[in-house]
Structure formats: C-alpha cells, structure tokens
Write a protein that holds these residues in place. Sequence first.
Motif, short mmCIF file in Angstrom:
data_model
loop_
_atom_site.label_atom_id
_atom_site.label_comp_id
_atom_site.label_asym_id
_atom_site.label_seq_id
_atom_site.Cartn_x
_atom_site.Cartn_y
_atom_site.Cartn_z
N HIS A 314 -24.06 -15.15 38.48
CA HIS A 314 -24.16 -16.11 37.46
C HIS A 314 -23.06 -15.97 36.07
O HIS A 314 -22.56 -14.84 35.86
N LYS A 343 -26.04 -24.93 35.92
CA LYS A 343 -26.64 -23.65 36.71
C LYS A 343 -26.31 -22.21 35.88
O LYS A 343 -27.27 -21.65 35.25
N ASN A 346 -27.80 -22.39 32.08
CA ASN A 346 -29.27 -22.36 31.97
C ASN A 346 -29.75 -20.80 32.13
O ASN A 346 -30.67 -20.11 31.64
N LYS A 347 -28.88 -20.05 33.23
CA LYS A 347 -29.49 -18.49 33.30
C LYS A 347 -29.06 -17.72 32.11
O LYS A 347 -29.85 -17.02 31.69
N TRP A 348 -27.85 -18.12 31.56
CA TRP A 348 -27.53 -17.25 30.20
C TRP A 348 -28.45 -17.51 29.41
O TRP A 348 -28.78 -16.60 28.52
N SER A 350 -31.66 -18.24 29.50
CA SER A 350 -32.93 -17.76 29.69
C SER A 350 -33.00 -16.35 29.39
O SER A 350 -33.94 -15.71 28.91
#
Length: 388
Positions: A314, A343, A346-348, A350
């Motif tokens: 990620h 993508k 969004n991961k970062w 969260s």
Amino acid sequence: MIPRSSETTLQRLAKGFPIIALTGPRQSGKTTLAKHVFPNKTYVSLENPDELEFAKADPRRFLARLDRGAILDEVQRCPSLLSWLQHIVDERAVMGDFVLTGSSQFELIAGITQTLAGRVGRVELLPLNTLELKAANKLPSDLHALLLHGGYPSLYSREVSPQDWFSNYMVTYIERDVRHLIAVRDLSQFQRFVKMCAARSGQLLNLAALGADCGLSATTAREWLSVLEASYLVTRLQPHHQNFGKRLIKSPKLYFLDTGLMAWLLGIRDADSLDTHASRGALFETFVVSELMKQAFNQGQAGDLYFWRDSTGHEVDLLQQTPQGLQAIEIKSGTTFASDWTKGINKWQSLSGSTLQPKIIFGGVGGYEREGCQAVGWQEIATNFTKK
C-alpha cells in the motif's frame, strides 16, 4: 527576464539577515535574479580567474573595496571568504549587505553552517515552475511539451531546442563541476551513472543495485549520487517516519529535479516517443514532486515532502506537511479519473485517522471532487498547492 516567485522572499530576508545565500543548479537563473532584486550592488564573479586569485591571495583587501556590499557569484570557489565576511557583517550590522550565489551545496552550505550561522537567509532556486511560466505566458498548453522542456529559463528565452541545450549542459556540468568535486577518471562511466539514475526517478533507491548496473561499488555510487544532489540535479524523498501500526518501507525514493533533463537522459526526444515510453508515468510523477518542492523553496521554506509505503505494497505517493496536518497526495499521469486511484489513500487514512481531504494530481485538466478526494489537473498545481 521571467519574473521569479522568490523575488519577494529575497526582499523579505534582506530586511532581517546581513547575508543572503541564493543556491541552486547551474543555469537556474540565480545570477539574473540576484542582479534584478539587488540592482545597486556591485557584482563580482568568482569564476573570473583574476577575481578568484585576488580573493584567495588577499581576502581582506578583496572585500575592503566592497564598502556597500556586493553580489558574490559562485562564492563556493573561495570558501575562505566566508570567515572574513563574518567579521565584516558583524561590524557593519547592515541587513542585506552581501548576496552569495552558488551552484554546489558541498562547500557553500558547509561554510555557512560553520562560519555564518544565524547571519544568513537562504533561498534555493530551482528551474521555473508552472506558476512562473504561466505568469509570463510561456506555460506550454500541452503536458508532453512541458515534460520535454522542463523548467530551465534558457529554454524559454532563446531559440534553442532541448536536445541541443541539454547536450551542452551535461558536458559543461561534468567538465566544470564533477571534476571539481570528485576525481572521476572515466567520464563516460559517470554519464552512464547519471542516465541510470534518470531511469530510476520515482523508484525506491537501492545503491548496491544502482552501482552494480554501472560497474561501481555501492560506496562509489553513494559518493557520485551525493554529487548529483549537491548540484541540485536529483533529490531523495524520505519515507514518512510515523508508523501507523504497520511495518514501513525505510528506503528513500530518488527523483530528478527537472523533467527536461530526465527525458533527455532517457533518450526521449519528441511527444510521440514520450506518449508510449515506459517512463511516462515516472516523468509525470517527477514533475509533480519537483513542482511542489519549487513552490516551497521559492517561499524560503523546506519542502516537507515524504512518501508512505507499507510492507504489503500500500502506498501514497506524497505526504506534505501543512499547518493543518499531513496532506495525502496521489499522482496519476492518466487524464480520466479511475476508481482505483484512491486505493492507497484510503488505506493510509484508515491507519492514520486523518480527516484532511486527500488530493489527486492527474495528467488531465480542470478540477473536481470524486470519492472523497479533490482531483487537480496538472495546470492547476500552482494555485492549489502553494504553502501558506
């Protein structure tokens, strides 16, 4: 001359520091800018053999004749002057007394840190950014044209092709700067090293692999890369240090600071070749990173740019430190928004809990909001990312 955004920064610093240091790569416009902002100051170039010999032989008399201050060009060629400058500016206590320019960070910045600490206001001048080109009505309307030209002022003030200009620039750079900084026995090997660095712009830096591909040891590769950094041709972007509960990549990423030079080193000569080239995405990413660094430097600020990548792949291309917190920025060379662009962001988010709206810089035009992100076209970088 094309007006530079850092003019007001130089004027501001000249009110609070007796010495102004203006550094940057060769041909970025340092001398032209210094003369423009400080037109009443005597100009002395230490690339003039007579002036350099005078400065080295008798620095006291050399500076004594400059009773109203001066612009000292390429002052890193005579580091011993800095000690004498310290005594002079301390005695005179005149703000904006001397303006020092230099194209190599090694000697100049080391001398400033050791001798002139607290007396120097510093501005780093990189080639032209989109804001400056746009204000001068010289910003190409085509992204490919901008990537191929880069930002060196000469390419926008003369009738010269990027191919001719960069070819001569590299020869001059190697002959004048590299031999001055390090003992390079095989110039062709150094040229190959620079081209291999261009091919790795936007990638994680692996010095051992880089050196092996050029027939060099990792130690030599590190030394030569430091020379490119000192001459403002490349920079290393560090990973963000905060661990949001995940194992992070610790290696920096390598970036060129001008896409025109990078494209020339990669052998890209026209828009058609660029359109299908494997490094097109890397060139656009390099453009965005250098653009944001230019904007910060022009205001006399640090770039405060990082990237984020965890061990599972990620990634967020850029994290920019702002007064409101970390600004996540994704870079996409495509012209049309795609859902998978968010993508990594969004991961970062969260993991970090950030509530600051992420931005996506893309290769198209205009601006709009999609999936919680602000999408910004390449022409709008200048008005959307200027640090406050």
